[in-house]
Design a protein around this motif. Structure first.
Motif, PDB file in Angstrom:
ATOM      1  N   THR A 124       5.287 -19.771   3.693  1.00 31.30           N
ATOM      2  CA  THR A 124       4.608 -20.419   4.650  1.00 31.30           C
ATOM      3  C   THR A 124       5.202 -22.375   3.849  1.00 31.30           C
ATOM      4  N   ARG A 214       4.766 -24.768  20.902  1.00 31.96           N
ATOM      5  CA  ARG A 214       5.193 -23.289  20.205  1.00 31.96           C
ATOM      6  C   ARG A 214       6.040 -22.975  20.946  1.00 31.96           C
ATOM      7  N   SER A 216       7.655 -19.139  23.110  1.00 34.70           N
ATOM      8  CA  SER A 216       7.784 -17.933  23.346  1.00 34.70           C
ATOM      9  C   SER A 216       8.005 -16.179  23.251  1.00 34.70           C
ATOM     10  N   PHE A 218       8.738 -16.921  19.373  1.00 32.64           N
ATOM     11  CA  PHE A 218       7.387 -16.344  18.706  1.00 32.64           C
ATOM     12  C   PHE A 218       6.420 -16.950  18.663  1.00 32.64           C
ATOM     13  N   PRO A 219       5.651 -16.573  19.275  1.00 31.75           N
ATOM     14  CA  PRO A 219       4.534 -17.658  19.692  1.00 31.75           C
ATOM     15  C   PRO A 219       3.220 -17.561  18.086  1.00 31.75           C
ATOM     16  N   ASN A 220       3.810 -16.859  17.470  1.00 35.55           N
ATOM     17  CA  ASN A 220       2.842 -16.840  16.035  1.00 35.55           C
ATOM     18  C   ASN A 220       3.269 -17.734  14.750  1.00 35.55           C
ATOM     19  N   ILE A 221       4.542 -18.019  15.272  1.00 36.21           N
ATOM     20  CA  ILE A 221       4.680 -18.972  14.187  1.00 36.21           C
ATOM     21  C   ILE A 221       4.398 -20.991  14.712  1.00 36.21           C
ATOM     22  N   PRO A 222       3.339 -20.993  13.478  1.00 40.37           N
ATOM     23  CA  PRO A 222       2.886 -22.551  13.471  1.00 40.37           C
ATOM     24  C   PRO A 222       3.966 -23.867  13.742  1.00 40.37           C
ATOM     25  N   GLU A 226       1.160 -27.868  13.214  1.00 37.87           N
ATOM     26  CA  GLU A 226       0.110 -27.098  12.738  1.00 37.87           C
ATOM     27  C   GLU A 226      -0.620 -26.843  11.102  1.00 37.87           C
TER      28      GLU A 226
END
Length: 310
Positions: A124, A214, A216, A218-222, A226
């Motif tokens: 991260t 963001r 589409s 990789f919708p969970n990648i910040p 953020e």
């Protein structure tokens, strides 16, 4: 839409058109150029070929374009480094990008991503910062070359995060990613289109995006914004240029052809699925954009005290 049905002036082009790409085959600009070449051939009914001329962070290839006849038969696929960064990096540029190259269109905007070797203990942004603060100069990052936008992105991140990392430049996106995947380096900022296949294959871990929104795929990648790195906003792009002096009607015809191609729904969807965003600006709009980009990156280099000597 049938591209062959689009009507353009009969006098141009009437022979092979060449698009010079100053990056290696397989890099994100090359992907764009080859997509356009196929479609332009359909429209113009003449061969449109792509020639890769990597070297000197893009200066080699675009110098060839700048010194070509201003007749519309040699075009250049450009990225930020060669147009708005290199003039502040290289003391002896072989040409002046904003004076010797005529803007045609900004074709796309490019999402930049932060990718890490999957075996590293930091996966991260916060973990990278924490590790780098405990182990100064132990993290090595790749880039496609000194002064490349990837280099500036990592230096900007380091400056804002208060950390120190080592820069390991390479020759192009692909070679730099091979270093990360092989463990010779640890991480890099890279255009998402260049890395998307390696990310999906699990060879690179995508941990953040240096974009405004963001994506589409990789919708969970910040976003970097953020995770406390709002200043690390890196907007890559591709554009098309010609030697200065190329007649305006040719520049306009090429821009119209490019726009017809990239806004066609299937092509637009294909481009966006690879991590690009379609722009297709006019020559006038692209010229103004280049001036703003030049001012932005000169300020970033100066204010961030980015060291471009290595």
């Amino acid at each position: 839409m049938s591209f062959s049905a689009i009507s353009f002036g009969q006098s141009y082009p009437n022979r092979t058109v060449k698009i010079i790409v100053a990056q290696a085959a397989g890099a994100s600009p090359d992907v764009v150029a080859r997509t356009l070449a196929v479609k332009l051939s359909d429209i113009w009914k003449v061969p449109v070929i792509v020639e890769n001329k990597p070297g000197a962070n893009g200066n080699l290839g675009m110098d060839l374009v700048a010194k070509s006849p201003a007749d519309g038969y040699t075009l250049g696929l450009v990225v930020p480094s060669v147009m708005v960064i290199n003039p502040f990096v290289y003391k002896n540029m072989p040409f002046k990008p904003l004076e010797d190259l005529a803007p045609i269109t900004q074709i796309t905007a490019i999402i930049f991503s932060l990718v890490v070797n999957p075996q590293r203990p930091y996966q991260t942004v916060d973990e990278i910062i924490a590790y780098a603060k405990k182990h100064p100069n132990e993290i090595n990052y790749s880039s496609a070359g000194v002064g490349n936008l990837q280099h500036l992105a990592a230096e900007l991140f380091s400056f804002n995060a208060g950390i120190k990392m080592n820069h390991i430049p390479n020759k192009g996106d692909s070679a730099a990613m091979v270093d990360v995947m092989g463990g010779q380096t640890d991480l890099m900022f890279v255009p998402l289109p260049s890395a998307i296949n390696q990310i999906k294959a699990g060879k690179l871990n995508l941990i953040a995006l240096a974009s405004k929104k963001r994506v589409s795929q990789f919708p969970n990648i910040p976003l970097m914004s953020e995770v406390g790195q709002a200043e690390v906003l890196i907007e890559g792009w591709t554009g098309l240029v010609a030697p200065v002096g190329t007649p305006d009607h040719i520049l306009d015809d090429v821009q119209k052809a490019i726009r017809q191609i990239v806004v066609e729904p299937n092509t637009k969807q294909s481009i966006e699925s690879q991590g690009f965003e379609v722009v297709a600006s006019s020559p006038k709009e692209f010229k103004q954009f280049l001036r703003l980009e030049s001012s932005k990156w000169s300020n970033v280099i100066q204010k961030s005290a980015i060291n471009l000597s290595n």
